[in-house]
Design a protein around this motif. Structure first.
Motif, mmCIF file in Angstrom:
data_model
loop_
_atom_site.group_PDB
_atom_site.id
_atom_site.type_symbol
_atom_site.label_atom_id
_atom_site.label_comp_id
_atom_site.label_asym_id
_atom_site.label_seq_id
_atom_site.Cartn_x
_atom_site.Cartn_y
_atom_site.Cartn_z
ATOM 1 N N GLU A 270 -5.263 -12.861 -3.322
ATOM 2 C CA GLU A 270 -3.991 -12.144 -3.409
ATOM 3 C C GLU A 270 -4.142 -10.897 -4.272
ATOM 4 O OE1 GLU A 270 -0.864 -14.691 -4.818
ATOM 5 O OE2 GLU A 270 -1.103 -16.069 -3.120
ATOM 6 N N ALA B 213 -6.063 -8.412 -2.328
ATOM 7 C CA ALA B 213 -5.208 -7.850 -1.272
ATOM 8 C C ALA B 213 -4.218 -6.867 -1.876
ATOM 9 C CB ALA B 213 -4.492 -8.968 -0.527
ATOM 10 N N SER B 214 -3.663 -7.225 -3.019
ATOM 11 C CA SER B 214 -2.712 -6.343 -3.691
ATOM 12 C C SER B 214 -3.395 -5.037 -4.116
ATOM 13 C CB SER B 214 -2.132 -7.068 -4.898
ATOM 14 O OG SER B 214 -1.293 -6.203 -5.630
ATOM 15 N N LYS B 215 -4.581 -5.155 -4.704
ATOM 16 C CA LYS B 215 -5.337 -3.958 -5.100
ATOM 17 C C LYS B 215 -5.689 -3.116 -3.883
ATOM 18 C CE LYS B 215 -7.491 -4.893 -9.510
ATOM 19 N NZ LYS B 215 -8.732 -5.010 -10.262
ATOM 20 N N TYR B 216 -6.073 -3.796 -2.792
ATOM 21 C CA TYR B 216 -6.415 -3.085 -1.554
ATOM 22 C C TYR B 216 -5.207 -2.290 -1.056
ATOM 23 C CZ TYR B 216 -7.319 -2.308 3.391
ATOM 24 O OH TYR B 216 -7.456 -1.731 4.628
ATOM 25 N N GLU B 217 -4.034 -2.929 -1.032
ATOM 26 C CA GLU B 217 -2.811 -2.244 -0.572
ATOM 27 C C GLU B 217 -2.468 -1.078 -1.494
ATOM 28 O OE1 GLU B 217 -1.002 -2.570 2.209
ATOM 29 O OE2 GLU B 217 -2.499 -4.029 2.856
ATOM 30 N N GLU B 218 -2.627 -1.271 -2.800
ATOM 31 C CA GLU B 218 -2.340 -0.206 -3.761
ATOM 32 C C GLU B 218 -3.300 0.966 -3.556
ATOM 33 O OE1 GLU B 218 -2.388 0.467 -8.563
ATOM 34 O OE2 GLU B 218 -1.933 -1.551 -7.825
ATOM 35 N N GLU B 219 -4.581 0.669 -3.399
ATOM 36 C CA GLU B 219 -5.578 1.722 -3.168
ATOM 37 C C GLU B 219 -5.324 2.429 -1.832
ATOM 38 O OE1 GLU B 219 -7.925 3.042 -5.188
ATOM 39 O OE2 GLU B 219 -7.045 1.729 -6.717
ATOM 40 N N LYS B 220 -4.931 1.619 -0.831
ATOM 41 C CA LYS B 220 -4.615 2.179 0.488
ATOM 42 C C LYS B 220 -3.430 3.149 0.364
ATOM 43 C CE LYS B 220 -3.259 0.547 5.058
ATOM 44 N NZ LYS B 220 -2.927 -0.634 5.837
ATOM 45 N N ARG B 221 -2.395 2.756 -0.405
ATOM 46 C CA ARG B 221 -1.222 3.603 -0.618
ATOM 47 C C ARG B 221 -1.608 4.875 -1.379
ATOM 48 N NH1 ARG B 221 1.593 -0.274 -2.259
ATOM 49 N NH2 ARG B 221 1.456 0.102 -4.501
ATOM 50 N N GLN C 54 -3.395 7.145 0.950
ATOM 51 C CA GLN C 54 -2.438 7.769 1.869
ATOM 52 C C GLN C 54 -1.676 8.896 1.155
ATOM 53 O OE1 GLN C 54 0.193 4.888 3.616
ATOM 54 N NE2 GLN C 54 0.776 6.253 5.296
#
Length: 122
Positions: free
Chosen positions: A14, A17-25, A28
């Motif tokens: 988790e 995944a959270s770090k991945y989403e933050e880095e993805k954001r 972007q």
């Protein structure tokens, strides 16, 4: 123990995944900023090019105006020269007329004297 390993693995998953989403954001956002900056840079390049064309046009206009001014000066000098020549001719004509009027007076005096003499001889 196995359950704790699974829970720790899920928390790790988790967190990842959270770090991945933050880095993805963040990536972007950086791409959006980059796109905005590129558009701004392109707009500045366009404006710089336009200002360069305006400056070239103004230089061309200035060069044309300077050539036109030189041409006007040449024509003005020629007109002044022509005026000076015409003035000199006019002064010569006035002097010649004055001389002819003087000669006419002398001839009239001579004519009157000759007519007087002829009258006396008759």
């Amino acid at each position: 123990a196995e359950k704790m390993k699974v829970q720790a693995a899920e928390k790790l998953k988790e967190s990842a995944a959270s770090k991945y989403e933050e880095e993805k954001r963040k990536l972007q956002d950086e791409q959006e900023n980059s796109t905005r900056l590129q558009k701004t840079i392109d707009a500045y390049k366009t404006e710089i090019k336009r200002l360069g064309l305006v400056a070239d046009s103004e230089r061309t206009d200035k060069d044309y105006a300077e050539r036109e001014l030189e041409d006007i000066k040449v024509r003005y000098d020629a007109a002044l020269q022509e005026f000076a020549e015409m003035k000199a001719q006019l002064e010569n004509c006035v002097a010649a007329r004055t001389k002819l009027e003087q000669e006419k007076k002398y001839l009239e005096i001579d004519l009157n004297a000759a007519q007087e003499e002829e009258h006396q001889l008759e």
